[in-house]
Design an enzyme around this catalytic site. Structure first.
Site, PDB file in Angstrom:
ATOM      1  N   CYS A  78       0.850  -1.181   0.000  1.00  7.36           N
ATOM      2  CA  CYS A  78       0.000   0.000   0.000  1.00  7.36           C
ATOM      3  C   CYS A  78       0.890   1.237   0.000  1.00  7.36           C
ATOM      4  CB  CYS A  78      -0.895   0.004   1.239  1.00  7.36           C
ATOM      5  SG  CYS A  78      -2.120   1.318   1.198  1.00  7.36           S
ATOM      6  N   ASN A 136      -9.580   2.869   3.522  1.00  8.20           N
ATOM      7  CA  ASN A 136      -9.119   4.251   3.393  1.00  8.20           C
ATOM      8  C   ASN A 136      -8.468   4.537   2.037  1.00  8.20           C
ATOM      9  OD1 ASN A 136      -6.767   2.777   3.719  1.00  8.20           O
ATOM     10  ND2 ASN A 136      -5.854   4.171   5.221  1.00  8.20           N
ATOM     11  N   HIS A 238       4.143   2.388   1.672  1.00  9.63           N
ATOM     12  CA  HIS A 238       4.277   2.637   3.120  1.00  9.63           C
ATOM     13  C   HIS A 238       3.909   1.420   3.977  1.00  9.63           C
ATOM     14  CE1 HIS A 238       0.181   4.732   2.345  1.00  9.63           C
ATOM     15  NE2 HIS A 238      -0.094   3.550   2.855  1.00  9.63           N
ATOM     16  N   SER A 276      -3.046  18.220   1.858  1.00 12.11           N
ATOM     17  CA  SER A 276      -1.955  17.257   1.742  1.00 12.11           C
ATOM     18  C   SER A 276      -0.663  18.057   1.614  1.00 12.11           C
ATOM     19  CB  SER A 276      -2.144  16.373   0.504  1.00 12.11           C
ATOM     20  OG  SER A 276      -3.288  15.557   0.636  1.00 12.11           O
ATOM     21  N   HIS A 294       2.398   8.587   7.327  1.00 11.03           N
ATOM     22  CA  HIS A 294       1.880   8.303   5.986  1.00 11.03           C
ATOM     23  C   HIS A 294       0.571   9.029   5.717  1.00 11.03           C
ATOM     24  CE1 HIS A 294      -0.969   5.677   7.966  1.00 11.03           C
ATOM     25  NE2 HIS A 294      -1.348   5.048   6.875  1.00 11.03           N
TER      26      HIS A 294
END
Length: 379
Positions: A78, A136, A238, A276, A294
């Site tokens: 992921c 998510n 990550h 972000s 992350h």
């Protein structure tokens, strides 16, 4: 680059946090439990640390002579990929972009097969490529809000056009790898030179390649719907395991929801209703096991979100954010589970890492369109 602020919980546990970092006690207990695993040498919690199923998320773990696949979890590989698109930011209309995109929940069609074979030929899980998955995971069009260090922006970065962030992993493949491992070996991990360790690493590396290919195909699929061109600026896992040298010792670095600090610029997203950050890691992040947060990290467990929010917000109201961005998510339960209120504030996460001397913010982006699912969501 700021003052050092890691909290030393014990001889082998560090938590990257400052006075404004909210971390639940259960997550710290899980960090302490993990630190007591045999041959576990050091663990580091990131400011987005939160409790997982037995092991914490938002942490890195360094062991010697032995590694633990269960710490990586089922979503091997992921990660986040950031693409530069040629979609003009000043013309961006979220509703129109959502309509053009339609659904990307179903498998890629026959017309994609040649491209799939170029990227990941003969793979048994090919049918899942180009799909985001549940939980998510998301894909999000973003626009530049603030640039702090223009001279550090990546080559090909265009502040006048939208960026595309893709957050996904190895889909059902990683889940199958973990289930097979746990069914056979439980949670006790594997000695590094054993045949079982070698077999796991082969499957792990295959899942990493799959996850990277998946993010690539998701981005290409979306760009095609918008009749747009794009270029990948960065792609970083990550959730993964690697052999690493830290503090003069060679061992196994497990990352579970932790971004590597040794692969150039990285993007650390907030919730779908938050900013972000594109950040540059410091040259030395060894205090944090060469790792960063992350994302924002969960504040609430999934099961409690609807109860906390449904009397205040309808699902429809949560599909538009304070930024005016749109969230495409037809799964009502997921709308509540992934609400911005269920996550920590991203600024507190970024500031804790900046104060610890781990990062320098380069730019801040904000959401325009977040895609999760246009139908019932699931793996």
């Amino acid at each position: 680059m700021g003052t050092q602020n890691p909290k030393i919980i014990s001889e082998n546990i560090v938590l990257i946090a400052d006075s404004n970092t909210w971390i639940e006690g259960n997550a710290i207990q899980q960090l302490q439990t993990t630190a007591r695993l045999p041959q576990m040498h050091r663990v580091a919690g990131m400011p987005d640390l939160h409790a997982g199923r037995g092991y914490p998320i938002g942490a890195a773990f360094f062991s010697l002579g032995h590694f633990y696949p269960a710490l990586i979890g089922n979503d091997i590989g992921c990660g986040m990929a950031l693409w530069q698109t040629d979609l003009p930011a000043h013309k961006a209309k979220p509703a129109k972009l959502a309509k053009q995109l339609g659904s990307i929940d179903t498998p890629l069609g026959e017309d994609w097969q040649e491209r799939i074979n170029e990227i990941l030929p003969q793979h048994p899980f090919q049918v899942a490529l180009g799909t985001i998955g549940g939980g998510n995971h998301f894909a999000e069009l973003q626009t530049v809000d603030t640039v702090y260090r223009p001279e550090r922006l990546p080559e090909n970065f265009d502040t006048d056009c939208l960026q595309l962030l893709v957050h996904s992993g190895s889909r059902g493949l990683g889940q199958q790898v973990l289930r097979r491992h746990v069914d056979t070996h439980g949670h006790q991990g594997l000695p590094e030179n054993s045949p079982e360790a070698a077999a796991y690493l082969v499957e792990h590396d295959d899942a990493l390649a799959f996850a990277r290919a998946n993010r690539l195909l998701i981005a290409e699929r979306m760009l095609e719907r918008w009749h747009a061109e794009g270029r990948c600026l960065l792609d970083v896992h990550h959730n993964f395991l690697q052999q690493a040298e830290i503090g003069g010792e060679t061992g196994w670095l497990h990352r579970k929801g932790a971004t590597p600090s040794d692969c150039g610029l990285v993007l650390i997203p907030g919730s779908r209703g938050d900013y972000s950050y594109l950040v540059e890691p410091a040259a030395d992040c060894s205090i944090a096991l060469n790792s960063l947060a992350h994302g924002a990290g969960r504040k609430w467990q999934r099961g409690e979100c609807k109860g906390r929010l449904s009397h205040k917000y309808s699902a429809d109201s949560l599909r538009r954010t304070a930024f005016g961005s749109i969230v495409v998510c037809a799964d009502k339960a997921l709308v509540y589970e992934e609400a911005p209120q269920a996550y920590k504030n991203i600024d507190s996460i970024i500031e804790a890492m900046r104060q610890a001397g781990l990062i320098e913010p380069i730019a801040r982006l904000k959401p325009v369109l977040t895609y999760k699912t246009s139908g019932g969501c699931g793996e």
